[in-house]
Design an enzyme around this catalytic site. Structure first.
Site, PDB file in Angstrom:
ATOM      1  N   ARG A  37     -53.634  21.309  -0.033  1.00 48.90           N
ATOM      2  CA  ARG A  37     -54.472  21.890   1.022  1.00 48.90           C
ATOM      3  C   ARG A  37     -55.240  20.817   1.800  1.00 48.90           C
ATOM      4  NH1 ARG A  37     -59.899  25.633   0.549  1.00 48.90           N
ATOM      5  NH2 ARG A  37     -59.639  26.822   2.476  1.00 48.90           N
ATOM      6  N   SER A  69     -59.279  27.477   7.722  1.00 51.09           N
ATOM      7  CA  SER A  69     -58.365  27.520   6.583  1.00 51.09           C
ATOM      8  C   SER A  69     -58.875  28.635   5.680  1.00 51.09           C
ATOM      9  CB  SER A  69     -58.361  26.186   5.841  1.00 51.09           C
ATOM     10  OG  SER A  69     -57.520  26.243   4.705  1.00 51.09           O
ATOM     11  N   SER A  70     -58.083  29.674   5.510  1.00 50.46           N
ATOM     12  CA  SER A  70     -58.553  30.877   4.820  1.00 50.46           C
ATOM     13  C   SER A  70     -58.873  30.599   3.358  1.00 50.46           C
ATOM     14  CB  SER A  70     -57.500  31.982   4.915  1.00 50.46           C
ATOM     15  OG  SER A  70     -57.242  32.320   6.251  1.00 50.46           O
ATOM     16  N   GLN A  71     -59.712  31.464   2.800  1.00 53.33           N
ATOM     17  CA  GLN A  71     -60.090  31.355   1.392  1.00 53.33           C
ATOM     18  C   GLN A  71     -58.843  31.419   0.513  1.00 53.33           C
ATOM     19  OE1 GLN A  71     -62.512  34.585   0.020  1.00 53.33           O
ATOM     20  NE2 GLN A  71     -62.800  33.735  -2.021  1.00 53.33           N
ATOM     21  N   PRO A  72     -58.676  30.475  -0.415  1.00 49.24           N
ATOM     22  CA  PRO A  72     -57.468  30.471  -1.249  1.00 49.24           C
ATOM     23  C   PRO A  72     -57.192  31.786  -1.975  1.00 49.24           C
ATOM     24  CG  PRO A  72     -58.542  28.350  -1.425  1.00 49.24           C
ATOM     25  CD  PRO A  72     -59.456  29.225  -0.601  1.00 49.24           C
TER      26      PRO A  72
END
Length: 382
Positions: A37, A69-72
């Site tokens: 990431r 960047s979206s929450q994992p």
């Protein structure tokens, strides 16, 4: 930081998601371990990149994040909903940093293909650079309005959106292959849920899984009127579909004056933001959310909005209260309390019991609907 330390951070992130039940062992977990990431977040320290947090990368002039960047945990949940398989052709709408597209490329393998679209040229260009740096080889980045899809590479076995949509574009129906699956953050009167749809006959899509989520709204043709209304103070916004109901000065004055009534309710914070929030969306056109970005951007406060005030499901220490603000705050609080009692009497339904069907606009269906320009939605619990 060396490669070994970065890999440990990545493994720790995945292990924590597994322990929390936000991820299951299988191809998605393997992809999260394999795709770094931090390469998609230039300028962000690797230690921060592997926390389970959304990381904004672009902002609007009034301070709202417009790309991230979206929450994992949300990424993992939606990829598991999508179920991309080796050899699949996948369309992603909303490129973001490119990390999600790289995960998709890992899932479909060298025999598959991933096309990712973004309406913002700068976002698309940065995603391309990030993907090249990470060596994601089967991803094609296209600058386009997501509502149009990408007909040149259709049909797609899987279509996924990484921005919230209130309607389904006809192009998505047309470009979804037989037996395909569409996954998107669906915003119905402001209440967002990630819905996986499959065809259930001619002219109907039916939900096969639904999970809680929170995403920035889709831009472009399907965006409609901006549902986010600044309230005249930095970091304070109202999320409401109907702009005619928003009197900024009156709402800010009501909030500044404090609650005129406060009633404790047996509702957890999670219930207020998930099952009960969806209940309000389906029963109240006046349902919205108060967003205090400076305090907690990802934890909105559900509200009912009136002409001279609002009622809120507000945290009060470990408990929750129905609070009324402004000239009609007492009446709005009573209405909100009635909805809380009705929801509790129905068994406190949450997203796992939600069922959504989508039909082309104008389709004759026997149950109550939420009507959008392109789609009629029916929603109930089972």
């Amino acid at each position: 930081m060396d490669v070994v330390d970065e890999r440990r951070l990545r493994d720790r992130m995945v292990d924590r998601l597994l322990s929390a039940g936000a991820l299951h062992r299988g191809p998605v977990a393997d992809a999260l371990r394999a795709v770094p990431r931090h390469l998609f977040l230039p300028g962000v320290e690797p230690a921060a990149a592997y926390e389970d947090e959304a990381i904004p990368t672009r902002w609007s002039t009034d301070g709202r994040p417009t790309s991230s960047s979206s929450q994992p945990a949300i990424v993992a949940a939606m990829l598991e909903q999508l179920g991309a398989r080796p050899g699949d052709r996948v369309l992603e709408i909303g490129s973001g940093t490119g990390w999600n597209a790289a995960l998709l490329a890992r899932l479909v393998g060298p025999d598959g293909a991933v096309t990712t679209l973004d309406i913002d040229a700068e976002v698309a260009e940065q995603a391309s650079r990030n993907l090249a740096a990470a060596g994601a080889g089967v991803v094609r980045v296209v600058r386009a309005d997501g509502a149009e899809g990408c007909p040149a590479r259709a049909p797609y076995d899987r279509i996924i959106l990484t921005a919230a949509a209130r309607d389904l574009a006809p192009a998505w129906w047309a470009q979804l292959a037989p037996g395909g699956r569409l996954v998107l953050p669906l915003a119905l009167r402001g209440s967002q849920r990630s819905v996986a749809f499959e065809r259930a006959g001619e002219g109907v899509l039916a939900s096969v899984s639904i999970v809680d989520c929170g995403f920035m709204p889709l831009q472009g043709e399907l965006a409609g009127a901006d549902p986010i209304h600044p309230l005249g103070r930095p970091g304070l916004f109202l999320l409401l579909d109907d702009p005619a109901m928003v009197d900024t000065a009156a709402l800010l004055a009501a909030l500044d004056a404090g609650p005129v009534v406060a009633t404790p309710v047996d509702v957890s914070r999670r219930e207020a933001l998930t099952g009960l929030r969806t209940w309000l969306a389906l029963h109240e056109p006046a349902a919205g959310d108060l967003l205090a970005q400076r305090e907690d951007a990802h934890r909105p406060m559900p509200v009912l909005v009136g002409s001279g005030g609002l009622a809120a499901l507000a945290p009060a220490g470990p408990a929750t209260e129905v609070q009324g603000y402004g000239a009609d705050g007492d009446a709005l609080a009573g209405r909100l309390l009635d909805h809380v009692l009705d929801w509790a009497g129905a068994g406190r339904p949450d997203s796992t019991r939600l069922r959504i069907r989508a039909y082309p606009a104008g389709t004759d269906v026997p149950t109550p609907t939420i009507d959008l320009p392109h789609t009629r939605f029916t929603v109930d619990w089972f």
